[in-house]
Design a protein around this motif. Structure first.
Motif, PDB file in Angstrom:
ATOM      1  N   SER A   1       2.185 -50.668  -4.886  1.00 45.68           N
ATOM      2  CA  SER A   1       3.571 -50.397  -4.515  1.00 45.68           C
ATOM      3  C   SER A   1       3.853 -48.900  -4.558  1.00 45.68           C
ATOM      4  O   SER A   1       4.513 -48.353  -3.664  1.00 45.68           O
ATOM      5  CB  SER A   1       4.511 -51.141  -5.460  1.00 45.68           C
ATOM      6  OG  SER A   1       5.863 -50.840  -5.173  1.00 45.68           O
ATOM      7  N   ARG A   2       3.329 -48.224  -5.589  1.00 43.50           N
ATOM      8  CA  ARG A   2       3.525 -46.776  -5.672  1.00 43.50           C
ATOM      9  C   ARG A   2       2.803 -46.063  -4.531  1.00 43.50           C
ATOM     10  O   ARG A   2       3.308 -45.079  -3.977  1.00 43.50           O
ATOM     11  CB  ARG A   2       2.996 -46.262  -7.014  1.00 43.50           C
ATOM     12  CG  ARG A   2       3.247 -44.778  -7.240  1.00 43.50           C
ATOM     13  CD  ARG A   2       4.751 -44.467  -7.168  1.00 43.50           C
ATOM     14  NE  ARG A   2       5.011 -43.070  -7.386  1.00 43.50           N
ATOM     15  CZ  ARG A   2       5.254 -42.536  -8.587  1.00 43.50           C
ATOM     16  NH1 ARG A   2       5.262 -43.312  -9.667  1.00 43.50           N
ATOM     17  NH2 ARG A   2       5.484 -41.261  -8.715  1.00 43.50           N
ATOM     18  N   LEU A   3       1.649 -46.561  -4.144  1.00 38.20           N
ATOM     19  CA  LEU A   3       0.913 -45.978  -3.009  1.00 38.20           C
ATOM     20  C   LEU A   3       1.764 -46.008  -1.735  1.00 38.20           C
ATOM     21  O   LEU A   3       1.932 -44.990  -1.058  1.00 38.20           O
ATOM     22  CB  LEU A   3      -0.391 -46.748  -2.807  1.00 38.20           C
ATOM     23  CG  LEU A   3      -1.344 -46.339  -1.683  1.00 38.20           C
ATOM     24  CD1 LEU A   3      -2.771 -46.739  -2.051  1.00 38.20           C
ATOM     25  CD2 LEU A   3      -0.993 -46.982  -0.350  1.00 38.20           C
ATOM     26  N   VAL A   4       2.293 -47.186  -1.418  1.00 38.73           N
ATOM     27  CA  VAL A   4       3.083 -47.321  -0.195  1.00 38.73           C
ATOM     28  C   VAL A   4       4.353 -46.486  -0.289  1.00 38.73           C
ATOM     29  O   VAL A   4       4.770 -45.828   0.676  1.00 38.73           O
ATOM     30  CB  VAL A   4       3.419 -48.809   0.059  1.00 38.73           C
ATOM     31  CG1 VAL A   4       4.330 -48.945   1.277  1.00 38.73           C
ATOM     32  CG2 VAL A   4       2.138 -49.614   0.271  1.00 38.73           C
ATOM     33  N   GLU A   5       4.995 -46.471  -1.462  1.00 45.81           N
ATOM     34  CA  GLU A   5       6.210 -45.673  -1.637  1.00 45.81           C
ATOM     35  C   GLU A   5       5.933 -44.192  -1.397  1.00 45.81           C
ATOM     36  O   GLU A   5       6.723 -43.498  -0.756  1.00 45.81           O
ATOM     37  CB  GLU A   5       6.765 -45.888  -3.042  1.00 45.81           C
ATOM     38  CG  GLU A   5       7.379 -47.261  -3.271  1.00 45.81           C
ATOM     39  CD  GLU A   5       7.792 -47.452  -4.714  1.00 45.81           C
ATOM     40  OE1 GLU A   5       7.585 -46.505  -5.512  1.00 45.81           O
ATOM     41  OE2 GLU A   5       8.314 -48.531  -5.050  1.00 45.81           O
ATOM     42  N   ASN A   6       4.824 -43.697  -1.922  1.00 42.24           N
ATOM     43  CA  ASN A   6       4.518 -42.281  -1.747  1.00 42.24           C
ATOM     44  C   ASN A   6       4.221 -41.939  -0.292  1.00 42.24           C
ATOM     45  O   ASN A   6       4.601 -40.871   0.192  1.00 42.24           O
ATOM     46  CB  ASN A   6       3.315 -41.907  -2.625  1.00 42.24           C
ATOM     47  CG  ASN A   6       3.697 -41.713  -4.078  1.00 42.24           C
ATOM     48  OD1 ASN A   6       4.775 -42.115  -4.498  1.00 42.24           O
ATOM     49  ND2 ASN A   6       2.809 -41.118  -4.852  1.00 42.24           N
ATOM     50  N   VAL A   7       3.511 -42.824   0.403  1.00 45.69           N
ATOM     51  CA  VAL A   7       3.218 -42.566   1.818  1.00 45.69           C
ATOM     52  C   VAL A   7       4.509 -42.540   2.634  1.00 45.69           C
ATOM     53  O   VAL A   7       4.728 -41.642   3.464  1.00 45.69           O
ATOM     54  CB  VAL A   7       2.238 -43.620   2.364  1.00 45.69           C
ATOM     55  CG1 VAL A   7       2.071 -43.457   3.872  1.00 45.69           C
ATOM     56  CG2 VAL A   7       0.884 -43.499   1.681  1.00 45.69           C
ATOM     57  N   VAL A   8       5.382 -43.519   2.401  1.00 49.34           N
ATOM     58  CA  VAL A   8       6.660 -43.562   3.121  1.00 49.34           C
ATOM     59  C   VAL A   8       7.543 -42.397   2.714  1.00 49.34           C
ATOM     60  O   VAL A   8       8.196 -41.757   3.563  1.00 49.34           O
ATOM     61  CB  VAL A   8       7.364 -44.909   2.866  1.00 49.34           C
ATOM     62  CG1 VAL A   8       8.766 -44.906   3.476  1.00 49.34           C
ATOM     63  CG2 VAL A   8       6.538 -46.057   3.443  1.00 49.34           C
ATOM     64  N   ASP A   9       7.577 -42.088   1.414  1.00 50.39           N
ATOM     65  CA  ASP A   9       8.393 -40.974   0.940  1.00 50.39           C
ATOM     66  C   ASP A   9       7.922 -39.658   1.550  1.00 50.39           C
ATOM     67  O   ASP A   9       8.740 -38.797   1.910  1.00 50.39           O
ATOM     68  CB  ASP A   9       8.314 -40.907  -0.583  1.00 50.39           C
ATOM     69  CG  ASP A   9       9.298 -39.904  -1.165  1.00 50.39           C
ATOM     70  OD1 ASP A   9      10.500 -40.163  -1.105  1.00 50.39           O
ATOM     71  OD2 ASP A   9       8.833 -38.851  -1.644  1.00 50.39           O
TER      72      ASP A   9
END
Length: 392
Positions: free
Chosen positions: A276-284
């Motif tokens: 979840s943190r991976l996807v959040e960082n990519v989107v962020d």
């Protein structure tokens, strides 16, 4: 000399061995040729015992025999020379084959050490070469590499412990400062300057807290500890990340293509929190470092057993050399990213660490027409219905 200086060690050893064998053979054949030479002394025809003259036919026959006897050593030497040259050519071919076999055998322990060393990375520094055999130069080299790996493992472990411990310890004074700000603002009729200062300090404290959180996630991902493995839907993580950044997307008037419920079902196995943190960082990263009125294109899929997430953004043309360094901590592109009040420089480095911890791959590509393309490839997993999702 040029052939010995260039090329692989195997080639140089082959040439040296072949030259040694060929030189030895040439010297041996030369000595054989010299020692086989003979000297023939011509004998004058004898006179008849009775003082008369020999018949002409006998005299001619005797001269022919003497001439043939004189030519015999030269013929033998010629045949020996031809045979020696043929043997030398054969030895040249044999020496090359034997030299290559010997070079391969001599270098085999080094090839094994090289292959084992290549398999060892920052994620498996606990592995050792552990070469058995007599105490020779090869074993000394392997033991030296094992000692280096042991020191590297200790250094990496100390670094990870320091990052994790420091991040935890710094949360206590941050909480104390937050409480002090809340107490100052909660007083009856606080001064206007106090309220403004408290707001600024809260913003800075939020940034520091976010930075420490990134440190903790980075240390956890680099440590490789994934106790909470589960089958996670990648599309749902993308939808949640986009919803969480809806305010930022609207503030920059960004257009999102391919997000939301339209993403195909793709499943991966790993830590739900880290993924979840991976996807959040990519989107962020796509939102924070985008231009006003820009666009974001999101796609998920499955290809060759891998679950893939692709996030693209538009913008100016970037340098691929600088883009390749974005997976390192605190690396940014240009002054616009360095001066960003929201970015900490850990976003994509955390992504790279999480991807590596899950055995995946991260590709950062500067789009020729401008902008950035981030591709995350993770080992796919079967979903609840037994399938792994669609094929991209």
């Amino acid at each position: 000399m040029g052939m010995l200086r260039g090329g692989t060690v195997r080639r140089r050893f082959t040439i040296l061995y072949a030259a040694g064998f060929l030189g030895s053979g040439a010297v041996l054949l030369a000595l054989t040729y010299l020692m086989a030479g003979t000297r023939v002394t011509s004998v004058a025809p004898g006179q008849p015992r009775d003082g008369g003259t020999a018949p002409p036919a006998a005299e001619q026959r005797l001269q022919d025999l003497q001439r043939q006897l004189a030519e015999l050593p030269a013929q033998q030497n010629h045949r020996l020379l031809v045979g020696s040259l043929i043997a030398l050519l054969v030895m040249a071919g044999v020496s090359l084959v034997v030299g290559r076999v010997l070079a391969r055998r001599v270098l085999r322990p080094l090839r094994l050490i090289t292959a084992a060393t290549r398999r060892i990375s920052a994620d498996n520094l606990h592995e050792r070469l552990a070469v058995d055999g007599p105490v020779d130069e090869v074993k000394e080299l392997a033991d030296t590499v094992d000692g280096l790996l042991e020191r590297l493992e200790a250094s990496f472990a100390a670094q990870r412990r320091f990052v994790g411990n420091a991040s935890h310890e710094l949360r206590t004074p941050l909480a104390t400062m937050r409480a002090s700000l809340d107490v100052a603002v909660a007083k009856p009729e606080p001064a206007a300057q106090t309220v403004v200062l408290a707001g600024r300090l809260r913003t800075e404290l939020d940034r520091v807290d976010h930075l420490l959180d990134g440190f903790l996630v980075l240390a956890r991902a680099q440590h490789g500890a994934l106790p909470d493995r589960a089958v996670v839907p990648l599309g749902d993580l993308v939808a949640e990340a986009l919803d969480a950044r809806a305010a930022g997307i609207a503030a920059k008037a960004l257009t999102v293509e391919g997000g939301g419920a339209g993403l195909p079902p793709v499943w991966v196995r790993g830590s739900a929190a880290l993924l979840s943190r991976l996807v959040e960082n990519v989107v962020d990263n796509a939102v924070v470092h985008n231009r006003e009125g820009g666009w974001i294109r999101v796609a998920t899929g499955r290809e060759d057993g891998e679950a893939r997430l692709v996030v693209e953004t538009g913008g100016r043309v970037l340098d691929q050399g600088q883009v390749d360094r974005l997976g390192r901590p605190f690396e940014r592109l240009g002054t616009d990213r360095t001066g960003s009040e929201e970015g900490s420089g850990l976003g994509l480095s955390v992504v790279a660490a999480i991807v590596a911890a899950h055995g995946g791959r991260l590709a950062l590509l500067a789009r020729p027409e401008g902008g950035l393309r981030v591709t995350v490839a993770l080992p796919g997993a079967a979903g609840p219905d037994g399938t792994g999702g669609v094929t991209a």
